[in-house]
Scaffold this motif. Sequence first.
Motif, mmCIF file in Angstrom:
data_model
loop_
_atom_site.group_PDB
_atom_site.id
_atom_site.type_symbol
_atom_site.label_atom_id
_atom_site.label_comp_id
_atom_site.label_asym_id
_atom_site.label_seq_id
_atom_site.Cartn_x
_atom_site.Cartn_y
_atom_site.Cartn_z
ATOM 1 N N LEU A 1 8.132 -0.644 -8.200
ATOM 2 C CA LEU A 1 6.762 -0.190 -8.404
ATOM 3 C C LEU A 1 6.014 -0.092 -7.076
ATOM 4 N N PHE A 2 6.188 -1.099 -6.226
ATOM 5 C CA PHE A 2 5.550 -1.074 -4.903
ATOM 6 C C PHE A 2 6.074 0.093 -4.071
ATOM 7 N N ASP A 3 7.390 0.343 -4.150
ATOM 8 C CA ASP A 3 7.992 1.449 -3.413
ATOM 9 C C ASP A 3 7.436 2.783 -3.890
ATOM 10 N N LEU A 4 7.266 2.913 -5.225
ATOM 11 C CA LEU A 4 6.712 4.154 -5.783
ATOM 12 C C LEU A 4 5.273 4.367 -5.329
ATOM 13 N N ILE A 5 4.465 3.306 -5.374
ATOM 14 C CA ILE A 5 3.075 3.406 -4.942
ATOM 15 C C ILE A 5 3.001 3.746 -3.456
ATOM 16 N N LEU A 6 3.902 3.132 -2.657
ATOM 17 C CA LEU A 6 3.922 3.411 -1.222
ATOM 18 C C LEU A 6 4.301 4.861 -0.952
ATOM 19 N N MET A 7 5.269 5.410 -1.706
ATOM 20 C CA MET A 7 5.677 6.801 -1.510
ATOM 21 C C MET A 7 4.538 7.752 -1.872
ATOM 22 N N VAL A 8 3.838 7.459 -2.982
ATOM 23 C CA VAL A 8 2.701 8.301 -3.381
ATOM 24 C C VAL A 8 1.601 8.242 -2.334
ATOM 25 N N ALA A 9 1.343 7.020 -1.815
ATOM 26 C CA ALA A 9 0.310 6.876 -0.792
ATOM 27 C C ALA A 9 0.692 7.631 0.478
ATOM 28 N N MET A 10 1.972 7.542 0.887
ATOM 29 C CA MET A 10 2.420 8.255 2.070
ATOM 30 C C MET A 10 2.332 9.766 1.879
ATOM 31 N N ALA A 11 2.686 10.241 0.664
ATOM 32 C CA ALA A 11 2.587 11.678 0.388
ATOM 33 C C ALA A 11 1.141 12.150 0.459
ATOM 34 N N ALA A 12 0.235 11.358 -0.133
ATOM 35 C CA ALA A 12 -1.181 11.720 -0.097
ATOM 36 C C ALA A 12 -1.716 11.710 1.337
ATOM 37 N N PHE A 13 -1.263 10.728 2.125
ATOM 38 C CA PHE A 13 -1.697 10.653 3.524
ATOM 39 C C PHE A 13 -1.194 11.864 4.317
ATOM 40 N N GLN A 14 0.064 12.250 4.106
ATOM 41 C CA GLN A 14 0.611 13.406 4.816
ATOM 42 C C GLN A 14 -0.118 14.692 4.426
ATOM 43 N N VAL A 15 -0.407 14.857 3.135
ATOM 44 C CA VAL A 15 -1.162 16.036 2.691
ATOM 45 C C VAL A 15 -2.534 16.064 3.334
ATOM 46 N N SER A 16 -3.173 14.900 3.413
ATOM 47 C CA SER A 16 -4.508 14.826 4.023
ATOM 48 C C SER A 16 -4.457 15.185 5.501
ATOM 49 N N VAL A 17 -3.419 14.710 6.203
ATOM 50 C CA VAL A 17 -3.289 15.005 7.640
ATOM 51 C C VAL A 17 -3.061 16.497 7.859
ATOM 52 N N VAL A 18 -2.156 17.104 7.067
ATOM 53 C CA VAL A 18 -1.887 18.550 7.202
ATOM 54 C C VAL A 18 -3.148 19.346 6.877
ATOM 55 N N LYS A 19 -3.849 18.950 5.831
ATOM 56 C CA LYS A 19 -5.077 19.643 5.440
ATOM 57 C C LYS A 19 -6.128 19.531 6.534
ATOM 58 N N PHE A 20 -6.199 18.376 7.167
ATOM 59 C CA PHE A 20 -7.162 18.174 8.257
ATOM 60 C C PHE A 20 -6.855 19.089 9.447
#
Length: 210
Positions: free
Chosen positions: A181-200
Amino acid sequence: MNGIITLLYYITAVSATALTFTLSPNEKQCFYAFNTNTNNNIGYYFAVQAGGSFDINYTIKAPNQLIIVQEEKQRQGDYLFNADQIGEYEFCFDNEMSTFAEKVIDFEIKTSEEEEEKNVKANLPNTPKENKAVENMQLSVEKIERKLTFLENSLNYYKTRNNRNQSTVKSTESRIFWFSLFDLILMVAMAAFQVSVVKFFFQGSRKHLV
């Protein structure tokens, strides 16, 4: 919270008393056996079946409050000692070192009277043949009794191992679940962070072109 449970019985012959009880965190329970003869042997067996690290503190005291055995953080024990005093023998189990772990303990007291065995041998028939036959029967009974005791101890050992293995499996499954569960949450958080960085970066490039 300390608790005292009185398991009081008169030790006058070969006997055994077994029970399973639960020991709450920061709790102490004591059991008492009343000895009526100075020629008795008291054997006891205990095993922590569940809870925490499967360990417990225990103390055995003679009627004069002299400590016979005192051990800390033991998982199981199987011992025999001579009850050379008349009175109450105290068996105490202490779970005060645990703040939240509840312990399940198997506990058994076995007693045998040496004087009774002496009287049986003294009352054997005087005829040599009959005496020999009775002795052979006694040896056979003692041999069967030893094998039954060994079998009982083996069953208790395998029961304890089985309970501990089940507890280990449940603990491992729980850890795997929470880690996944922690790994899944971490992957989702990393994906959201990467999308935010690319969007920025894209938003910054559009502002620069304007």
